[in-house]
Design an enzyme around this catalytic site. Structure first.
Site, PDB file in Angstrom:
ATOM      1  N   ASP A  34       0.806  -1.354  -0.368  1.00 10.30           N
ATOM      2  CA  ASP A  34      -0.629  -0.178   0.307  1.00 10.30           C
ATOM      3  C   ASP A  34       1.064   1.463   0.135  1.00 10.30           C
ATOM      4  OD1 ASP A  34      -2.347  -1.507   0.035  1.00 10.30           O
ATOM      5  OD2 ASP A  34      -2.045  -1.247   2.824  1.00 10.30           O
ATOM      6  N   LYS A  56      -3.122   2.874  -2.901  1.00 12.80           N
ATOM      7  CA  LYS A  56      -4.701   4.290  -3.173  1.00 12.80           C
ATOM      8  C   LYS A  56      -4.540   5.629  -1.919  1.00 12.80           C
ATOM      9  CE  LYS A  56      -7.718   0.607  -3.422  1.00 12.80           C
ATOM     10  NZ  LYS A  56      -7.296  -0.637  -2.454  1.00 12.80           N
ATOM     11  N   MET A 177      -8.683   8.384   8.831  1.00 15.23           N
ATOM     12  CA  MET A 177      -8.329   8.954   7.896  1.00 15.23           C
ATOM     13  C   MET A 177      -9.678  10.196   8.103  1.00 15.23           C
ATOM     14  SD  MET A 177      -8.769   5.310   5.632  1.00 15.23           S
ATOM     15  CE  MET A 177      -8.930   4.128   6.796  1.00 15.23           C
TER      16      MET A 177
END
Length: 211
Positions: A34, A56, A177
């Protein structure tokens, strides 16, 4: 057929990897990682191994999740040790559930190697206790990142089960996040009855324990 290891890369410091994770990285023949995996951790991968970036970031993605799932299954047929390397812990907000399902359906052997999740890494960096018995009797870990499938304009749409009003004064709330709109986070907390002087710590993925 080889074996797939879903490994937690922790908060970035390679010394915070588990011994098992470090040992497996040394044996890797291919690593799919990641975006949040640090350069220092990737430096532990042998030069002979293939490294594939499947990360991502901020809504941008190199591959869809279905494509990543297919790669894991495919690589397991030609590599002995396939590493799926995820920031923090693989089972927390890392779509490990979808990858586990794909591997099970394809009858690919796999193993999960846990890592230090962001909540614990952030608390260590900030030098605070998440469950200080004098102030916090419970811990809530959640995210309000909308995600690509969230509908509508509500930035909290990705976590409809979170009851903000139920967060009591003895709860430590960890938000993963949150995006860049901290004003919206503040507005939601105030609307749920939290005080204006609520203590808050913000840790970015670039923060190191000595800062």
């Amino acid at each position: 057929m080889g074996k797939v290891y879903l490994i937690g890369a922790g908060p970035g410091d390679p010394e915070l990897l588990t011994v098992k994770a470090a040992r497996l990285l040394e044996r890797a023949t291919i690593v799919l990682h990641d975006s949040l995996v640090s350069r220092e951790v990737l430096a532990l991968v042998p030069a002979s191994a293939q490294i594939v970036d499947v990360g991502k970031r901020a809504g941008q993605k190199l591959l869809t999740q279905d494509e990543i799932n297919a790669l894991l299954v495919s690589y397991a047929s030609s590599h002995e040790v396939v590493i799926r390397l995820k920031g923090g812990d693989p089972t927390l907000f890392g779509r490990a559930g979808e990858e586990i399902e794909a591997l099970r359906e394809a009858r690919v052997p796999f193993e999960i190697v846990p890592g230090i999740t962001a909540a614990l890494g952030a608390a260590a960096a900030a030098r605070i206790s998440l469950t200080d018995r004098r102030a916090a009797s419970q811990l809530v870990i959640t995210t309000y990142s909308r995600g690509e499938d969230a509908a509508g304009s509500d930035p909290f749409a990705a976590t409809p089960s979170l009851n903000w009003a139920a967060i009591s004064s003895n709860t430590t709330l960890v938000l993963y996040m949150p995006g860049a709109d901290y004003c919206e986070v503040s507005r939601r907390l105030l609307a749920a009855g939290q005080p204006e002087d609520l203590p808050c710590v913000i840790i970015s993925n670039a923060t190191r324990p000595n800062q």
